[in-house]
Enzyme design. Structure first.
Site, PDB file in Angstrom:
ATOM      1  N   ARG A   1       0.857  -1.188   0.000  1.00 40.20           N
ATOM      2  CA  ARG A   1       0.000   0.000   0.000  1.00 40.20           C
ATOM      3  C   ARG A   1       0.894   1.240   0.000  1.00 40.20           C
ATOM      4  O   ARG A   1       1.340   1.703   1.054  1.00 40.20           O
ATOM      5  CB  ARG A   1      -0.922   0.004   1.223  1.00 40.20           C
ATOM      6  CG  ARG A   1      -1.909   1.171   1.252  1.00 40.20           C
ATOM      7  CD  ARG A   1      -2.757   1.136   2.523  1.00 40.20           C
ATOM      8  NE  ARG A   1      -3.801   2.142   2.492  1.00 40.20           N
ATOM      9  CZ  ARG A   1      -3.654   3.411   2.898  1.00 40.20           C
ATOM     10  NH1 ARG A   1      -2.481   3.832   3.359  1.00 40.20           N
ATOM     11  NH2 ARG A   1      -4.666   4.263   2.846  1.00 40.20           N
TER      12      ARG A   1
ATOM     13  N   SER B   1     -12.682  -3.422   1.605  1.00 39.69           N
ATOM     14  CA  SER B   1     -12.913  -2.851   2.932  1.00 39.69           C
ATOM     15  C   SER B   1     -14.401  -2.632   3.154  1.00 39.69           C
ATOM     16  O   SER B   1     -15.128  -2.229   2.240  1.00 39.69           O
ATOM     17  CB  SER B   1     -12.182  -1.515   3.074  1.00 39.69           C
ATOM     18  OG  SER B   1     -10.785  -1.677   2.943  1.00 39.69           O
TER      19      SER B   1
ATOM     20  N   LYS C   1      -3.497   5.635   8.607  1.00 34.95           N
ATOM     21  CA  LYS C   1      -4.148   5.986   7.349  1.00 34.95           C
ATOM     22  C   LYS C   1      -4.723   7.389   7.477  1.00 34.95           C
ATOM     23  O   LYS C   1      -5.546   7.659   8.352  1.00 34.95           O
ATOM     24  CB  LYS C   1      -5.250   4.974   7.016  1.00 34.95           C
ATOM     25  CG  LYS C   1      -4.713   3.580   6.705  1.00 34.95           C
ATOM     26  CD  LYS C   1      -5.818   2.648   6.251  1.00 34.95           C
ATOM     27  CE  LYS C   1      -5.281   1.266   5.896  1.00 34.95           C
ATOM     28  NZ  LYS C   1      -6.346   0.353   5.434  1.00 34.95           N
TER      29      LYS C   1
END
Length: 238
Positions: free
Chosen positions: A52, A124, A153
């Protein structure tokens, strides 16, 4: 990735096991060389990895592709599924084992169409409605959370707490679930006991003084949580 290997990882029981300790990481999450962090975490028992590369300081262009390829080869060497976050083109370019998308990313059904049936699709989900939509779109597993407060995040929603996991299982969801958001060795067991099949972490491993030891602690907490749930009459599907 061979089609046979990809389909094997998509088998529900195999996927549940692969979700037990799921490391998510980009270069900007690491205090050390990303490849060294991944190597140490694999030695400690990481069962799945997601690349990511997002947020402040993230790599782009050729640097991003180069690091993704390097980490992909490490995962291939050790038999760890390699997932790319929200970039189907990159996933296909480096022959990743799958793609994970959030609610604000590319539409999950379109991702499934583009990656085919052999690769893993993770989505998600914050609540029951999003989880059911993900299943209809072809998700193999869902990442539920953030369960606890997290600052990793930059676009994270507020923490939902563990009740959302319990509610999803109580309402009959049997898809593999990995808990996300603010998870540490101290609360990983609670996440599994509430209904997840494993936990996904970033800084709990990437910011640890000893990445291997941190991974081992997470692995132990998850296995203990699974054992408690089994003793309480869990059917293995939840």
């Amino acid at each position: 990735m061979s089609a046979a290997a990809g389909l094997a990882w998509r088998q529900v029981e195999s996927l549940r096991e692969r979700l037990q300790v799921y490391l998510i990481m980009g270069s900007n999450n690491c205090l050390k060389d990303p490849a060294a962090v991944l190597e140490a975490s694999i030695a400690g028992g990481v069962t799945m990895f997601q690349y990511r590369e997002k947020g402040t300081g993230a790599l782009a262009g050729d640097e991003r592709l180069s690091l993704a390829s390097k980490l992909r080869e490490l995962c291939r060497k050790h038999g760890v599924p390699f997932i790319v976050n929200d970039d189907v083109d990159l996933a296909l370019a480096i022959d990743a084992d799958g793609v994970h998308v959030g609610q604000e990313d590319e539409v999950a059904a379109e991702v499934r169409r583009r990656i085919g049936e052999a690769r893993i699709l993770g989505v998600s989900a914050y609540d029951q409605a999003e989880a059911e939509a993900a299943i209809r779109s072809g998700a193999d597993y869902i990442g539920v959370g953030p369960l606890f407060s997290t600052t990793t995040k930059e676009d994270a929603k507020s923490a939902s707490g563990l009740a959302v996991l319990e509610a999803m299982r109580d309402q009959g969801l049997q898809i593999p679930i990995v808990g996300i958001g603010g998870i540490t060795p101290d609360n990983a067991g609670e996440v599994v006991r509430a209904g997840a099949n494993g936990v996904s972490v970033i800084t709990a491993i990437t910011h640890a003084a000893d990445e291997r030891a941190a991974t081992e602690a997470l692995q132990l907490a998850v296995k203990q949580g699974l054992a408690v749930r089994a003793d309480a009459g869990g059917n293995g599907l939840a």
